[in-house]
Scaffold this motif. Structure first.
Motif, PDB file in Angstrom:
ATOM      1  N   PRO A  54       0.805  -1.235   0.000  1.00  0.00           N
ATOM      2  CA  PRO A  54       0.000   0.000   0.000  1.00  0.00           C
ATOM      3  C   PRO A  54       0.836   1.283   0.000  1.00  0.00           C
ATOM      4  N   GLU A  55       1.940   1.314   0.750  1.00  0.00           N
ATOM      5  CA  GLU A  55       2.756   2.532   0.794  1.00  0.00           C
ATOM      6  C   GLU A  55       3.450   2.791  -0.551  1.00  0.00           C
ATOM      7  N   ASP A  56       3.828   1.719  -1.248  1.00  0.00           N
ATOM      8  CA  ASP A  56       4.433   1.880  -2.578  1.00  0.00           C
ATOM      9  C   ASP A  56       3.394   2.347  -3.594  1.00  0.00           C
ATOM     10  N   THR A  57       2.201   1.797  -3.503  1.00  0.00           N
ATOM     11  CA  THR A  57       1.110   2.213  -4.401  1.00  0.00           C
ATOM     12  C   THR A  57       0.757   3.676  -4.166  1.00  0.00           C
ATOM     13  N   ALA A  58       0.725   4.102  -2.916  1.00  0.00           N
ATOM     14  CA  ALA A  58       0.393   5.499  -2.602  1.00  0.00           C
ATOM     15  C   ALA A  58       1.432   6.448  -3.206  1.00  0.00           C
ATOM     16  N   ARG A  99       0.905   9.234  -6.147  1.00  0.00           N
ATOM     17  CA  ARG A  99       1.307  10.629  -5.932  1.00  0.00           C
ATOM     18  C   ARG A  99       2.171  11.109  -7.095  1.00  0.00           C
ATOM     19  N   ILE A 100       3.142  10.296  -7.470  1.00  0.00           N
ATOM     20  CA  ILE A 100       4.024  10.653  -8.585  1.00  0.00           C
ATOM     21  C   ILE A 100       3.199  10.787  -9.866  1.00  0.00           C
ATOM     22  N   LYS A 101       2.325   9.839 -10.103  1.00  0.00           N
ATOM     23  CA  LYS A 101       1.503   9.860 -11.310  1.00  0.00           C
ATOM     24  C   LYS A 101       0.645  11.124 -11.372  1.00  0.00           C
TER      25      LYS A 101
END
Length: 157
Positions: free
Chosen positions: A84-88, A92-94
């Motif tokens: 989840p933290e990597d997806t978040a 954000r970057i996207k």
């Protein structure tokens, strides 16, 4: 336009003891390229080096007018199964990228290579974090060499 564009490729795993120094070298390299007239930075959106590169470009946009982050993603479901933290952070970057390009609409066996070739085909410089001669990063750097790109390997500076 290729002379004004840099792509990034690198390993997903960065040893924790190297991350801070790699981030410093990455920032220094992006600034040097910016001063040379490179303003477009293409990133593949993967974990590890890609994420670090995207974070660096986003941070430097404030002091470098005209810097653009272009995410070239293999498919919309790239982050499926990530923590989840990597997806978040990916989302954000996207959301802050200047442009998002998908090279495939669904995951296929070759979609990562298609993404990597797209990044190289639209760039004049390839900044990489390459520490081994096999895998996707090695393939991408070899492909970049055949296309005549300047290669800057931050693993050995």
């Amino acid at each position: 336009m290729r002379k004004q564009t840099c792509c990034f490729t690198g390993h997903r795993s960065i040893p924790p003891g190297e991350r801070k120094e790699l981030a410093r070298r990455l920032e220094e390299t992006v600034l040097r390229l910016y001063r040379r007239g490179v303003h477009y930075f293409g990133v593949g959106g993967a974990l590890g080096f890609d994420t670090l590169a995207a974070q660096t470009v986003l941070r430097l946009r404030e002091e470098c007018p005209g810097v653009r982050l272009i995410l070239v993603l293999p498919c919309p479901s790239q982050a499926k199964g990530w923590r989840p933290e990597d997806t978040a952070e990916y989302e954000r970057i996207k959301s802050q990228a200047d442009k998002v390009v998908y090279t495939s609409q669904e995951y296929t066996q070759g979609c990562m290579y298609k993404r990597n070739r797209h990044l190289v085909d639209h760039s004049g410089v390839c900044v990489c974090y390459l520490t081994k001669d096999s895998g996707g990063t090695a393939y991408t750097v070899r492909y970049a060499r055949t296309r005549g790109l300047e290669i800057i390997n931050l693993a050995y500076r």
